[in-house]
Write an enzyme that holds these catalytic residues in place. Structure first.
Site, mmCIF file in Angstrom:
data_model
loop_
_atom_site.group_PDB
_atom_site.id
_atom_site.type_symbol
_atom_site.label_atom_id
_atom_site.label_comp_id
_atom_site.label_asym_id
_atom_site.label_seq_id
_atom_site.Cartn_x
_atom_site.Cartn_y
_atom_site.Cartn_z
ATOM 1 N N THR A 377 0.903 -1.144 0.000
ATOM 2 C CA THR A 377 0.000 0.000 0.000
ATOM 3 C C THR A 377 0.935 1.185 0.000
ATOM 4 O OG1 THR A 377 -1.694 -1.255 1.171
ATOM 5 C CG2 THR A 377 -1.727 1.111 1.538
ATOM 6 N N THR A 395 -4.063 1.891 -2.316
ATOM 7 C CA THR A 395 -3.495 0.558 -2.506
ATOM 8 C C THR A 395 -4.109 -0.189 -3.676
ATOM 9 O OG1 THR A 395 -2.979 -1.480 -1.310
ATOM 10 C CG2 THR A 395 -5.162 -0.592 -0.966
ATOM 11 N N GLY A 470 -0.421 -3.442 5.142
ATOM 12 C CA GLY A 470 -1.520 -4.359 5.473
ATOM 13 C C GLY A 470 -1.854 -4.283 6.953
HETATM 14 N N1 GLY Z 1 -5.251 -3.949 1.181
HETATM 15 C C1 GLY Z 1 -4.690 -3.617 2.426
HETATM 16 C C2 GLY Z 1 -5.634 -2.880 3.273
HETATM 17 O O1 GLY Z 1 -6.540 -2.239 2.796
HETATM 18 O O2 GLY Z 1 -5.522 -2.951 4.462
#
Ligand code: GLY
Length: 566
Positions: A377, A395, A470
């Site tokens: 991200t 992200t 994440g």
């Molecule tokens: N895709 C990672 C998040 O949104 O936490």
């Protein structure tokens, strides 16, 4: 600046120059101090694009939109027009706003879409295929936020990215090596070729041109929202779906809408913390952690001592247990957000904390907040001369999303569907488990961990921050906040110092290499903790308001992050 000069200047930056470079009253470096306006992002060319918009008279939202489109070009691992995210705003008058441009599940999505006939999760389906893509939100979000707050003409803001995609950006060493590492994956998933693959190896300093992406950005420049969610780009997305058995339709694209939401807020030791509401769980985890920690005095414990790490890891364990049970898109489910943030509830969550021993995660279930009347991200932070502040986390989910480039349009599809709980208790790519609260439903938003944050002291801006990573996003942001508030650290040290992370399951503390002594590690193990060494946790890009009324931009040392300002 002509193109050759720009290339020379960026080559110097990318070579790791550690002195502030001052051009035309601008400073560009990993850390810049005493500036009136600043952009801190994952790539020097994106920070530069944002600051040039500020210099043209744009405000922080204009600069954030310009930086976002530039990241879609020069930081394709996570910058995007095919993904989604959250933008948190604090105006110079102290008002807050947030736009949620998180992706949505397509209308044809269903709860068990990643399970086989035996109800087993099919490996890779929610991460590596056309079915992994949620309906992209970034373009709608950028256009709507600009329409509400922007000052400059949208075409002027997006044009630098159109040019950057056409003329190319300069690869950093990290980018060259990641593209080389992933070359085979890109070849397999894009049999007709894509801009990320070339004959031979990529080298640091190579120029990567993306003509198809440039044309896609031109369509957004010329037709606004319709230039992405309708017309040629929409047709190319739907054709891509047909080629790979994906399910996003023209209707899904036409119907997508970002949403303005009220940010979540709370206090910590006299500071006001403003952050992201659901469908991100990041803000809830951040505020739960701060709330659980407030009755303790971590500042009196030695930094990174076993006592301090143990206390915080135990709070993290409890917050993530709540996330797994309660968190989801609260447009679809009843999520007890207020109750999860209640001070008495958070005290009760820590009642089982044993200062001498780890509580196994098997012994920690989610609490019962209702009876007490929650890897890749990117984050960028912007503050303008007037004091408007913007924190954006965006992200594609995995690094380079699904790895599938929309043929003819040059941008990557996200693999955000993996952020749903594809089966209760089954871990996603970040090891996070979930429940029915985060089950797949048509048009629902998948749960996120993104945690853009703005911190204020006595009504004045103190900090703008956020991180990729994440599940480790909220714990990284949390540690920067306590480093500043409880340990009184210098901003640069607060960002750069080592981090650790516990997320309930798996039951272990991930610790950055070299951030604790062998003796401390041994004592944590004796308390019952399992330690897991990792190379890096989060990449916090932050802006700090200094006592002298000026700003300090700090780009995390973990990566190619860069601050630009004047
Ligand atoms: N895709 C990672 C998040 O949104 O936490």
């Amino acid at each position: 600046m002509n193109r050759i000069m720009a290339i020379v200047f960026l080559a110097i930056l990318l070579a790791g120059c550690r002195q502030d470079r001052v051009t035309d009253q601008m400073k560009e470096n990993r850390v810049i101090k005493d500036v009136k306006a600043v952009v801190v992002s994952a790539h020097p060319q994106a920070s530069h694009a944002g600051v040039m918009i500020l210099k043209k008279g744009g405000n922080a939202v204009d600069a954030a939109v310009a930086t976002g489109f530039a990241l879609a070009v020069c930081y394709p691992a996570a910058g995007n027009i095919g993904g989604g995210g959250f933008m948190l705003i604090r105006t110079s008058t102290g008002d807050h706003d947030l736009i949620d441009f998180r992706e949505k599940a397509p209308q044809a999505a269903s709860k068990d879409m990643y399970l086989d006939a035996g109800r087993n999760v099919v490996t890779g389906l929610s991460t590596d295929t056309h079915l992994a893509a949620g309906v992209p939100g970034s373009v709608d979000g950028m256009i709507r936020i600009h329409a509400k707050y922007g000052r400059l003409d949208f075409r002027e803001i997006i044009q630098p990215s159109v040019d950057l995609a056409a003329n190319g950006f300069i690869l950093t060493r990290e980018q060259a090596s990641s593209l080389n590492r992933l070359a085979e994956m890109f070849r397999q998933k894009n049999p007709d070729g894509c801009a990320f693959v070339k004959e031979g190896q990529w080298e640091q300093g190579d120029t990567l041109c993306q003509p198809e992406l440039s044309a896609a950005l031109e369509r957004i420049r010329d037709y606004g929202r319709e230039g992405f969610y309708a017309g040629l780009t929409a047709r190319l997305i739907v054709d891509e779906m047909k080629r790979g058995n994906g399910i996003i339709t023209a209707d899904d694209l036409e119907n997508y809408s970002s949403v303005f939401r009220k940010p979540l807020s709370s206090t910590y030791r006299g500071y006001d913390i403003v952050t992201c509401p659901p469908p991100s769980a990041g803000g809830i985890i951040l505020l739960q952690l701060l709330g659980m920690l407030e009755p303790f005095s971590p500042g009196e414990m030695k930094f990174h001592s076993p006592e301090m790490i143990h206390l915080i890891a135990e709070a993290q364990r409890r917050a993530f247990a709540d996330r797994a049970k309660y968190a989801g898109d609260d447009d679809f489910i009843e999520m007890p957000v207020r109750e999860m943030l209640n001070g008495n509830y958070l005290k009760e969550r820590m009642a089982s904390f044993d200062p001498l021993a780890a509580t196994p995660s098997s012994a920690i279930e989610a609490g019962d907040p209702v009876n007490f009347e929650s890897q890749e991200t990117t984050h960028y932070s912007v503050v303008d001369e007037e004091g408007n502040a913007v924190a954006v986390t965006t992200t594609l989910n995995g690094s380079y999303g699904s790895g599938i480039v929309v043929k003819g349009a040059g941008f990557l599809l996200n693999n955000e569907m993996d952020d749903f709980s594809v089966k209760p208790g089954f871990p996603n790519m970040y090891g996070l488990t979930g429940s029915l609260a985060n089950a797949i439903e048509p048009e629902k938003r998948m749960l996120s961990s993104m945690t853009p944050v703005i911190v204020e002291k006595e009504g004045k801006l103190f900090l703008v921050a956020g991180s990729p990573g994440g599940s480790t996003i909220p714990t990284s942001v949390f540690q920067v906040i306590i480093n500043l508030i409880d340990y009184n650290m210098d901003p640069r040290v607060a960002v750069d110092t080592g981090r650790f992370h516990h997320q309930w399951l798996p039951d272990r503390i991930s610790i950055e290499r070299n951030s604790v002594t062998a003796e401390s590690a041994g004592r944590l193990q004796k308390m019952g903790h399992v330690l897991h060494e990792v190379s890096g946790l989060g990449r916090v890009n932050a802006v700090f308001a200094l006592q002298n009324g000026l700003l300090e931009g700090v780009a995390d040392k973990r990566g190619d992050n860069s601050a630009s300002g004047y």
